[in-house]
Write a protein that holds these residues in place. Sequence first.
Motif, PDB file in Angstrom:
ATOM      1  N   SER A 138      81.276  18.526  16.743  1.00 58.74           N
ATOM      2  CA  SER A 138      82.775  18.137  17.045  1.00 58.74           C
ATOM      3  C   SER A 138      83.385  19.377  17.478  1.00 58.74           C
ATOM      4  O   SER A 138      82.997  20.431  17.633  1.00 58.74           O
ATOM      5  CB  SER A 138      83.340  17.571  15.486  1.00 58.74           C
ATOM      6  N   PHE A 139      84.457  19.146  18.080  1.00 64.16           N
ATOM      7  CA  PHE A 139      85.226  20.079  18.562  1.00 64.16           C
ATOM      8  C   PHE A 139      85.719  20.911  17.501  1.00 64.16           C
ATOM      9  O   PHE A 139      85.776  22.327  17.773  1.00 64.16           O
ATOM     10  CB  PHE A 139      86.747  19.596  19.059  1.00 64.16           C
ATOM     11  N   GLN A 140      85.983  20.565  16.117  1.00 60.90           N
ATOM     12  CA  GLN A 140      86.593  21.705  15.192  1.00 60.90           C
ATOM     13  C   GLN A 140      85.256  22.438  14.906  1.00 60.90           C
ATOM     14  O   GLN A 140      85.466  23.693  14.632  1.00 60.90           O
ATOM     15  CB  GLN A 140      86.665  20.777  14.131  1.00 60.90           C
ATOM     16  N   GLU A 141      84.236  22.039  14.874  1.00 62.02           N
ATOM     17  CA  GLU A 141      83.036  22.766  14.736  1.00 62.02           C
ATOM     18  C   GLU A 141      82.647  23.872  15.659  1.00 62.02           C
ATOM     19  O   GLU A 141      82.464  25.095  15.557  1.00 62.02           O
ATOM     20  CB  GLU A 141      81.574  22.146  14.521  1.00 62.02           C
ATOM     21  N   LEU A 142      82.867  23.351  17.007  1.00 60.29           N
ATOM     22  CA  LEU A 142      82.792  24.398  18.009  1.00 60.29           C
ATOM     23  C   LEU A 142      83.814  25.359  17.954  1.00 60.29           C
ATOM     24  O   LEU A 142      83.819  26.507  18.171  1.00 60.29           O
ATOM     25  CB  LEU A 142      83.137  23.508  19.306  1.00 60.29           C
ATOM     26  N   LEU A 143      85.350  25.014  17.488  1.00 58.43           N
ATOM     27  CA  LEU A 143      86.284  26.041  17.587  1.00 58.43           C
ATOM     28  C   LEU A 143      86.058  27.072  16.464  1.00 58.43           C
ATOM     29  O   LEU A 143      86.380  28.404  16.481  1.00 58.43           O
ATOM     30  CB  LEU A 143      87.560  25.438  17.307  1.00 58.43           C
ATOM     31  N   VAL A 168      86.102  33.119  26.240  1.00 56.44           N
ATOM     32  CA  VAL A 168      85.873  32.327  25.153  1.00 56.44           C
ATOM     33  C   VAL A 168      84.474  32.337  25.159  1.00 56.44           C
ATOM     34  O   VAL A 168      83.722  31.909  25.928  1.00 56.44           O
ATOM     35  CB  VAL A 168      86.496  31.305  25.062  1.00 56.44           C
ATOM     36  N   ARG A 169      83.743  32.662  23.855  1.00 52.85           N
ATOM     37  CA  ARG A 169      82.219  32.558  23.536  1.00 52.85           C
ATOM     38  C   ARG A 169      82.015  31.768  22.471  1.00 52.85           C
ATOM     39  O   ARG A 169      82.643  31.953  21.279  1.00 52.85           O
ATOM     40  CB  ARG A 169      81.557  33.898  23.459  1.00 52.85           C
ATOM     41  N   PHE A 170      81.077  30.904  22.585  1.00 48.20           N
ATOM     42  CA  PHE A 170      80.696  30.034  21.409  1.00 48.20           C
ATOM     43  C   PHE A 170      79.311  30.332  21.073  1.00 48.20           C
ATOM     44  O   PHE A 170      78.224  29.913  21.966  1.00 48.20           O
ATOM     45  CB  PHE A 170      80.777  28.761  21.845  1.00 48.20           C
ATOM     46  N   PRO A 171      78.831  31.091  19.973  1.00 49.10           N
ATOM     47  CA  PRO A 171      77.675  31.425  19.660  1.00 49.10           C
ATOM     48  C   PRO A 171      77.132  30.305  18.921  1.00 49.10           C
ATOM     49  O   PRO A 171      77.483  30.147  17.741  1.00 49.10           O
ATOM     50  CB  PRO A 171      77.610  32.637  18.882  1.00 49.10           C
ATOM     51  N   PHE A 172      76.219  29.628  19.336  1.00 42.50           N
ATOM     52  CA  PHE A 172      75.492  28.451  18.401  1.00 42.50           C
ATOM     53  C   PHE A 172      74.445  28.891  17.450  1.00 42.50           C
ATOM     54  O   PHE A 172      74.298  28.466  16.462  1.00 42.50           O
ATOM     55  CB  PHE A 172      74.915  27.422  19.395  1.00 42.50           C
ATOM     56  N   ASN A 173      73.662  29.755  17.856  1.00 42.48           N
ATOM     57  CA  ASN A 173      72.537  30.339  17.075  1.00 42.48           C
ATOM     58  C   ASN A 173      71.872  31.688  17.757  1.00 42.48           C
ATOM     59  O   ASN A 173      72.558  32.147  18.529  1.00 42.48           O
ATOM     60  CB  ASN A 173      71.413  29.333  16.734  1.00 42.48           C
ATOM     61  N   ALA A 174      70.807  32.210  17.239  1.00 44.80           N
ATOM     62  CA  ALA A 174      70.106  33.453  17.751  1.00 44.80           C
ATOM     63  C   ALA A 174      70.105  33.273  19.352  1.00 44.80           C
ATOM     64  O   ALA A 174      70.167  34.460  20.051  1.00 44.80           O
ATOM     65  CB  ALA A 174      69.240  34.110  17.067  1.00 44.80           C
ATOM     66  N   GLU A 175      69.591  32.006  19.958  1.00 47.48           N
ATOM     67  CA  GLU A 175      69.149  32.075  21.202  1.00 47.48           C
ATOM     68  C   GLU A 175      70.167  31.422  21.882  1.00 47.48           C
ATOM     69  O   GLU A 175      70.175  31.701  23.225  1.00 47.48           O
ATOM     70  CB  GLU A 175      67.712  31.075  21.248  1.00 47.48           C
ATOM     71  N   ASP A 176      71.186  30.628  21.615  1.00 49.01           N
ATOM     72  CA  ASP A 176      71.952  29.779  22.567  1.00 49.01           C
ATOM     73  C   ASP A 176      73.350  30.243  22.291  1.00 49.01           C
ATOM     74  O   ASP A 176      73.726  30.265  21.104  1.00 49.01           O
ATOM     75  CB  ASP A 176      71.894  28.281  22.008  1.00 49.01           C
ATOM     76  N   PHE A 225      91.611  30.612  25.169  1.00 43.61           N
ATOM     77  CA  PHE A 225      91.224  29.939  23.883  1.00 43.61           C
ATOM     78  C   PHE A 225      92.332  28.724  23.658  1.00 43.61           C
ATOM     79  O   PHE A 225      92.010  27.537  23.352  1.00 43.61           O
ATOM     80  CB  PHE A 225      91.097  30.743  22.814  1.00 43.61           C
ATOM     81  N   THR A 226      93.720  29.114  23.883  1.00 41.50           N
ATOM     82  CA  THR A 226      94.754  28.247  23.707  1.00 41.50           C
ATOM     83  C   THR A 226      94.694  26.918  24.927  1.00 41.50           C
ATOM     84  O   THR A 226      95.528  26.187  24.788  1.00 41.50           O
ATOM     85  CB  THR A 226      96.065  28.940  23.917  1.00 41.50           C
ATOM     86  N   ASP A 227      93.988  27.327  25.893  1.00 37.95           N
ATOM     87  CA  ASP A 227      93.869  26.089  27.122  1.00 37.95           C
ATOM     88  C   ASP A 227      92.892  25.277  26.515  1.00 37.95           C
ATOM     89  O   ASP A 227      92.942  23.875  27.301  1.00 37.95           O
ATOM     90  CB  ASP A 227      93.424  26.754  28.292  1.00 37.95           C
ATOM     91  N   LEU A 228      92.124  25.430  25.704  1.00 41.45           N
ATOM     92  CA  LEU A 228      91.051  24.459  25.260  1.00 41.45           C
ATOM     93  C   LEU A 228      91.377  23.099  24.339  1.00 41.45           C
ATOM     94  O   LEU A 228      92.192  23.348  23.573  1.00 41.45           O
ATOM     95  CB  LEU A 228      89.725  25.143  24.478  1.00 41.45           C
ATOM     96  N   ASP A 229      91.050  21.799  24.716  1.00 43.59           N
ATOM     97  CA  ASP A 229      91.143  21.058  23.794  1.00 43.59           C
ATOM     98  C   ASP A 229      89.966  19.905  23.420  1.00 43.59           C
ATOM     99  O   ASP A 229      89.233  20.267  24.610  1.00 43.59           O
ATOM    100  CB  ASP A 229      92.650  20.050  24.369  1.00 43.59           C
ATOM    101  N   ALA A 230      89.962  18.946  22.891  1.00 45.47           N
ATOM    102  CA  ALA A 230      88.889  18.221  22.443  1.00 45.47           C
ATOM    103  C   ALA A 230      88.552  17.435  23.577  1.00 45.47           C
ATOM    104  O   ALA A 230      87.323  17.023  23.905  1.00 45.47           O
ATOM    105  CB  ALA A 230      89.175  17.309  21.309  1.00 45.47           C
ATOM    106  N   ASP A 231      89.451  17.113  24.428  1.00 43.31           N
ATOM    107  CA  ASP A 231      88.955  16.093  25.671  1.00 43.31           C
ATOM    108  C   ASP A 231      88.010  16.878  26.636  1.00 43.31           C
ATOM    109  O   ASP A 231      87.477  16.321  27.549  1.00 43.31           O
ATOM    110  CB  ASP A 231      90.331  15.582  26.423  1.00 43.31           C
TER     111      ASP A 231
END
Length: 73
Positions: free
Chosen positions: A30-35, A45-53, A62-68
């Motif tokens: 979800s967008f909330q988990e991403l944020l 803006v960086r989104f670290p998902f795990n050790a490799e991704d 960051f303020t320009d991003l939205d769920a759409d």
Amino acid sequence: MIRDFATGFDWWVFSRPSDQIVIDIEGTDSFQELLFSAMTSRNTVRFPFNAEDSLTLRSTQFTDLDADMFSFV
């Protein structure tokens, strides 16, 4: 890394749609988990998902991003 992510803009009558990113990472549904994982530095803006991704959006606030702008599979 995405260097030219378009967040879109609105003018009175005209608008350009933003780019859309498809996220297919286990545990990010979800967008909330991403944020929650977002890290910012200047115009990045960086989104670290795990050790490799990770996902890095350069020239993006960051303020320009939205769920759409994101879809999750």
